[in-house]
Write an enzyme that holds these catalytic residues in place. Sequence first.
Site, mmCIF file in Angstrom:
data_model
loop_
_atom_site.group_PDB
_atom_site.id
_atom_site.type_symbol
_atom_site.label_atom_id
_atom_site.label_comp_id
_atom_site.label_asym_id
_atom_site.label_seq_id
_atom_site.Cartn_x
_atom_site.Cartn_y
_atom_site.Cartn_z
ATOM 1 N N GLN A 78 31.964 34.836 43.596
ATOM 2 C CA GLN A 78 31.430 35.181 42.292
ATOM 3 C C GLN A 78 31.629 36.697 42.259
ATOM 4 O O GLN A 78 30.930 37.443 42.948
ATOM 5 C CB GLN A 78 29.952 34.767 42.250
ATOM 6 C CG GLN A 78 29.279 34.901 40.903
ATOM 7 C CD GLN A 78 29.305 36.292 40.346
ATOM 8 O OE1 GLN A 78 30.096 36.586 39.426
ATOM 9 N NE2 GLN A 78 28.488 37.182 40.860
ATOM 10 N N TYR A 144 25.286 41.531 44.038
ATOM 11 C CA TYR A 144 26.668 41.359 44.494
ATOM 12 C C TYR A 144 26.937 42.217 45.738
ATOM 13 O O TYR A 144 27.457 41.729 46.750
ATOM 14 C CB TYR A 144 27.622 41.733 43.348
ATOM 15 C CG TYR A 144 29.074 41.854 43.737
ATOM 16 C CD1 TYR A 144 29.887 40.728 43.817
ATOM 17 C CD2 TYR A 144 29.643 43.098 44.013
ATOM 18 C CE1 TYR A 144 31.224 40.839 44.179
ATOM 19 C CE2 TYR A 144 30.977 43.224 44.368
ATOM 20 C CZ TYR A 144 31.763 42.100 44.445
ATOM 21 O OH TYR A 144 33.081 42.214 44.800
HETATM 22 N N1 NAD Z 1 38.708 43.263 41.771
HETATM 23 C C1 NAD Z 1 38.096 44.231 42.470
HETATM 24 O O1 NAD Z 1 38.133 45.399 42.073
HETATM 25 C C2 NAD Z 1 37.393 43.903 43.764
HETATM 26 C C3 NAD Z 1 36.778 44.958 44.458
HETATM 27 C C4 NAD Z 1 36.106 44.664 45.655
HETATM 28 C C5 NAD Z 1 36.091 43.373 46.147
HETATM 29 N N2 NAD Z 1 36.676 42.363 45.441
HETATM 30 C C6 NAD Z 1 36.613 41.009 46.002
HETATM 31 O O2 NAD Z 1 37.917 40.460 46.068
HETATM 32 C C7 NAD Z 1 37.848 39.038 45.908
HETATM 33 C C8 NAD Z 1 38.769 38.593 44.780
HETATM 34 O O3 NAD Z 1 38.331 39.191 43.555
HETATM 35 P P1 NAD Z 1 39.170 39.112 42.190
HETATM 36 O O4 NAD Z 1 38.995 40.412 41.500
HETATM 37 O O5 NAD Z 1 40.533 38.612 42.478
HETATM 38 O O6 NAD Z 1 38.284 38.049 41.385
HETATM 39 P P2 NAD Z 1 38.687 36.622 40.769
HETATM 40 O O7 NAD Z 1 37.467 36.155 40.026
HETATM 41 O O8 NAD Z 1 39.972 36.705 40.041
HETATM 42 O O9 NAD Z 1 38.902 35.726 42.072
HETATM 43 C C9 NAD Z 1 37.870 34.981 42.700
HETATM 44 C C10 NAD Z 1 38.391 33.572 42.900
HETATM 45 O O10 NAD Z 1 37.392 32.810 43.616
HETATM 46 C C11 NAD Z 1 37.269 31.532 43.004
HETATM 47 N N3 NAD Z 1 35.919 31.022 43.284
HETATM 48 C C12 NAD Z 1 34.738 31.486 42.800
HETATM 49 N N4 NAD Z 1 33.708 30.779 43.295
HETATM 50 C C13 NAD Z 1 34.245 29.848 44.120
HETATM 51 C C14 NAD Z 1 33.696 28.810 44.929
HETATM 52 N N5 NAD Z 1 32.367 28.571 44.982
HETATM 53 N N6 NAD Z 1 34.540 28.029 45.647
HETATM 54 C C15 NAD Z 1 35.883 28.226 45.596
HETATM 55 N N7 NAD Z 1 36.449 29.193 44.850
HETATM 56 C C16 NAD Z 1 35.645 29.997 44.119
HETATM 57 C C17 NAD Z 1 37.534 31.765 41.532
HETATM 58 O O11 NAD Z 1 37.917 30.593 40.818
HETATM 59 C C18 NAD Z 1 38.650 32.806 41.584
HETATM 60 O O12 NAD Z 1 39.931 32.209 41.627
HETATM 61 C C19 NAD Z 1 36.374 38.713 45.655
HETATM 62 O O13 NAD Z 1 35.788 38.369 46.900
HETATM 63 C C20 NAD Z 1 35.810 40.032 45.172
HETATM 64 O O14 NAD Z 1 34.426 40.119 45.410
HETATM 65 C C21 NAD Z 1 37.326 42.594 44.263
#
Ligand code: NAD
Length: 316
Positions: A78, A144
């Site tokens: 999430q 978060y």
């Molecule tokens: N985008 C950023 O700037 C950023 C920064 C720091 C950390 N992150 C981390 O990187 C990772 C990817 O982020 P993103 O930006 O690509 O977000 P995103 O929402 O595009 O990707 C998250 C994915 O996880 C899936 N998902 C969510 N809950 C789930 C569950 N219970 N079971 C299976 N799948 C589930 C979603 O369908 C989605 O495809 C995350 O862990 C996020 O916290 C992202």
Amino acid sequence: MRNMKILVTGGAGFIGSHLVDAYIGAGHDVAIVDDLSTGKRANLNPKAAFFELSLLDDKLKDVFAEVRPTIVNHHAAQASVRRSVDDPAGDANVNIIGSLKLLEQARSAAVRKFVFASTGGAIYGEQDYFPADEAHPKRPVSPYGAAKASVETYLGFYAAEYNLNYTALRYANVYGPRQDPFGEAGVVAIFSQQMVSGGQAIINGDGRQTRDFTYVGDIVAANLAATASDFIGAANIGTGVETSVLALFGLIKAAAGADLEPRFGPANPGEQERSVLNAGLAGEKLGWRPRTALTDGLRATVDFFRAAAGDGGPVD
Ligand SMILES: NC(=O)c1ccc[n+]([C@@H]2O[C@H](COP(=O)([O-])OP(=O)(O)OC[C@H]3O[C@@H](n4cnc5c(N)ncnc54)[C@H](O)[C@@H]3O)[C@@H](O)[C@H]2O)c1
């Protein structure tokens, strides 16, 4: 790296899908677990096996039995800070309990490496010094961030108790093609989308808040380096360059060739003022450093959104 079996959670999402493409490009066998809650079917690499499943589903055990991964790369989450504030228990359910369910499978399967997508923005909170290194106090100001810090603590337990080899990558603000332009996060995606579609971009607050914008291609490279490394612990992944939202607006405007003046809206309550990471440890332990200049990454991002808007891509 020889051919490996890699399980990527969140592989239909923004960052995870780029990662799957890179692993497959490097010749690995990839399986994806994603419940498509924010991920998109269109992002799925057709060469990857896909399990439409929540981390919380007991069938996760069957996926491990079938795939027999040697590497687990955990990107499912999430990922919305605001949603975590609205529903802390829901956030913890996916981001803490879901991670623990995955970790239990990973240690039972004796995986060689566990890579975790953590956060450098939300984990440190308002910084005492700039850029923050990994020794900076962790003071998350959102559920978060608290959940990511908690999973890092559990990872320490799994390493101590079960010898789990893990690397937690604390990302700065990640941007690039495929980021959701309609969510609350991802200011680069939001501005890019608005500029190519002639919408009105609103800056929350005075635009002087700063972030460390890091290109998704560099994030993928950090993951490939972590996958191959024996480094156990957490490492910041960022550029060390602070860019204000107002300056970012100007850069995206130039990249898009748009003629748009910003409008200013109310500041987001509790929004962090400055965030920038020192990634020296990743350089030392993973041989990683950022390679993509902000102007180049923004151009690639704007081109993506222009093509997605259907006007045939960049004009120059
Ligand atoms: N985008 C950023 O700037 C950023 C920064 C720091 C950390 N992150 C981390 O990187 C990772 C990817 O982020 P993103 O930006 O690509 O977000 P995103 O929402 O595009 O990707 C998250 C994915 O996880 C899936 N998902 C969510 N809950 C789930 C569950 N219970 N079971 C299976 N799948 C589930 C979603 O369908 C989605 O495809 C995350 O862990 C996020 O916290 C992202």
